[in-house]
Write a protein that holds these residues in place. Sequence first.
Motif, PDB file in Angstrom:
ATOM      1  N   ASP A 280       0.816  -1.215   0.000  1.00 51.36           N
ATOM      2  CA  ASP A 280       0.000   0.000   0.000  1.00 51.36           C
ATOM      3  C   ASP A 280       0.846   1.260   0.000  1.00 51.36           C
ATOM      4  O   ASP A 280       0.555   2.205  -0.708  1.00 51.36           O
ATOM      5  CB  ASP A 280      -0.998   0.083   1.164  1.00 51.36           C
ATOM      6  N   GLY A 281       1.887   1.331   0.853  1.00 47.40           N
ATOM      7  CA  GLY A 281       2.706   2.536   0.899  1.00 47.40           C
ATOM      8  C   GLY A 281       2.146   3.625   1.785  1.00 47.40           C
ATOM      9  O   GLY A 281       2.365   4.814   1.518  1.00 47.40           O
ATOM     10  N   ILE A 282       1.428   3.251   2.863  1.00 48.28           N
ATOM     11  CA  ILE A 282       0.892   4.265   3.770  1.00 48.28           C
ATOM     12  C   ILE A 282       2.039   5.017   4.446  1.00 48.28           C
ATOM     13  O   ILE A 282       3.165   4.513   4.545  1.00 48.28           O
ATOM     14  CB  ILE A 282      -0.045   3.648   4.823  1.00 48.28           C
ATOM     15  N   PRO A 283       1.790   6.237   4.924  1.00 42.57           N
ATOM     16  CA  PRO A 283       2.864   7.037   5.523  1.00 42.57           C
ATOM     17  C   PRO A 283       3.629   6.322   6.634  1.00 42.57           C
ATOM     18  O   PRO A 283       4.857   6.435   6.709  1.00 42.57           O
ATOM     19  CB  PRO A 283       2.111   8.256   6.059  1.00 42.57           C
ATOM     20  N   GLN A 284       2.938   5.576   7.491  1.00 45.39           N
ATOM     21  CA  GLN A 284       3.628   4.899   8.583  1.00 45.39           C
ATOM     22  C   GLN A 284       4.596   3.846   8.065  1.00 45.39           C
ATOM     23  O   GLN A 284       5.669   3.639   8.632  1.00 45.39           O
ATOM     24  CB  GLN A 284       2.623   4.262   9.544  1.00 45.39           C
ATOM     25  N   VAL A 298       5.124  -2.372  -1.388  1.00 47.35           N
ATOM     26  CA  VAL A 298       4.699  -2.208  -2.775  1.00 47.35           C
ATOM     27  C   VAL A 298       3.600  -1.148  -2.732  1.00 47.35           C
ATOM     28  O   VAL A 298       2.468  -1.422  -2.339  1.00 47.35           O
ATOM     29  CB  VAL A 298       4.184  -3.519  -3.384  1.00 47.35           C
ATOM     30  N   SER A 299       3.970   0.067  -3.080  1.00 52.41           N
ATOM     31  CA  SER A 299       3.092   1.219  -2.881  1.00 52.41           C
ATOM     32  C   SER A 299       2.113   1.412  -4.033  1.00 52.41           C
ATOM     33  O   SER A 299       2.482   1.397  -5.204  1.00 52.41           O
ATOM     34  CB  SER A 299       3.922   2.495  -2.722  1.00 52.41           C
ATOM     35  N   GLU A 300       0.867   1.619  -3.661  1.00 57.30           N
ATOM     36  CA  GLU A 300      -0.145   2.008  -4.636  1.00 57.30           C
ATOM     37  C   GLU A 300      -0.230   3.535  -4.675  1.00 57.30           C
ATOM     38  O   GLU A 300       0.488   4.227  -3.955  1.00 57.30           O
ATOM     39  CB  GLU A 300      -1.483   1.372  -4.268  1.00 57.30           C
ATOM     40  N   GLN A 301      -1.120   4.041  -5.510  1.00 54.19           N
ATOM     41  CA  GLN A 301      -1.266   5.491  -5.676  1.00 54.19           C
ATOM     42  C   GLN A 301      -2.735   5.890  -5.509  1.00 54.19           C
ATOM     43  O   GLN A 301      -3.386   6.321  -6.461  1.00 54.19           O
ATOM     44  CB  GLN A 301      -0.756   5.912  -7.054  1.00 54.19           C
ATOM     45  N   PRO A 302      -3.268   5.766  -4.296  1.00 49.67           N
ATOM     46  CA  PRO A 302      -4.700   5.993  -4.101  1.00 49.67           C
ATOM     47  C   PRO A 302      -5.167   7.415  -4.378  1.00 49.67           C
ATOM     48  O   PRO A 302      -6.280   7.620  -4.863  1.00 49.67           O
ATOM     49  CB  PRO A 302      -4.914   5.615  -2.632  1.00 49.67           C
ATOM     50  N   THR A 303      -4.330   8.404  -4.070  1.00 51.11           N
ATOM     51  CA  THR A 303      -4.729   9.783  -4.335  1.00 51.11           C
ATOM     52  C   THR A 303      -4.880  10.004  -5.841  1.00 51.11           C
ATOM     53  O   THR A 303      -5.848  10.623  -6.306  1.00 51.11           O
ATOM     54  CB  THR A 303      -3.706  10.766  -3.753  1.00 51.11           C
ATOM     55  N   THR A 304      -3.937   9.463  -6.596  1.00 49.86           N
ATOM     56  CA  THR A 304      -4.009   9.545  -8.058  1.00 49.86           C
ATOM     57  C   THR A 304      -5.202   8.770  -8.594  1.00 49.86           C
ATOM     58  O   THR A 304      -5.894   9.220  -9.520  1.00 49.86           O
ATOM     59  CB  THR A 304      -2.714   9.000  -8.684  1.00 49.86           C
TER      60      THR A 304
END
Length: 346
Positions: A280-284, A298-304
């Motif tokens: 996910d790539g959450i800030p924490q 493995v970071s997603e781009q939910p805002t995008t």
Amino acid sequence: MSGTVAGVALIGLLAGCTATAEVGTPSTSGGGSDITALVDASAKTPIADLQKTLGAPVVPQGAKLCYITRTLSNEFWGFERDGFEAEAKKLGVAYQTFDVTDESSITEQLDKAKSAANQGCTALLASPISATALDTVFTAALADGVPSIILNDAKGTIPGVVYVGPDATTIGTTAADYIAAKLPDGGNVAMIEGDPGSSNALNRGEGFKAGLAKHSNLTLVASQTAKWDQTKAQEIATAMLTANPDIKAFYSQNDGMALGVAAAIAAKGLTGKVILVGTDGIPQAKKEIQAGNFTATVSEQPTTEGASGVDAALWLLAGKTVPGWVDVPAFVIDADNVAKYPTGMP
């Protein structure tokens, strides 16, 4: 895979739903056009390419976008919501967000989706808990000329529904490949699964196992669901390390559970010795990478994704052809690039 915004009088109707400022007067039905014919079901196009070819979206008079999300107590969905609402505000289109209290309640989400469909929405966006949970709502909406967009989770099979997000199976495979690169001599690995009813969990798990199959020197010795719960993940990871003290790496299907795994690894004195890859790539998670407690996410781009869903809905309302899959790919964040992402989520 969280927060609410100021409400307006329009929505005292729904408990647990987030209402937002209205722009203009929303119409009571969709555009009446054949939305399904505008969706190229076989096409998968990166959002950056689509923005170049279709240009800035135009807001038709009376448009209103409605987003049915998951629980906002999960930080990830808060970022998805933020992207949706920020893009709607920027473009000046009316919008409304509906969230659920229970991450696993398909029934609750279906009820919210049915309510949303009766709120004068000219386009529906949703992050379904399961791949078929909202199919009846999508089918009815499309029949009325209302674009239907899935954000991030549970890519469905209803013709005319557009999926905006990454490939969850690829996310799992990416995690496996990353672990393989970190363990050239191989070893035993474990996986902490999300809720078994979640499409994201199922697809990430399948992708991870398929990825491991490419690396014969890696062996999956334990895999168990913690249902997206951090405490359960810690308990399960502790038991896995006790039963298999030679585990060299963990893959957690989201970062919230990975926090629990990190605590279990630390309690065994193995921080920095056992690889931990979250999702996910959450800030924490990025803070934990900087601290050396996570190896990667493995970071997603939910805002995008949220913003892209708004654009896709408006393009359809304008009669433009949109691919069935608007690709917003995930990517690895580790110690090498974490400093590029100091706050929030992309």
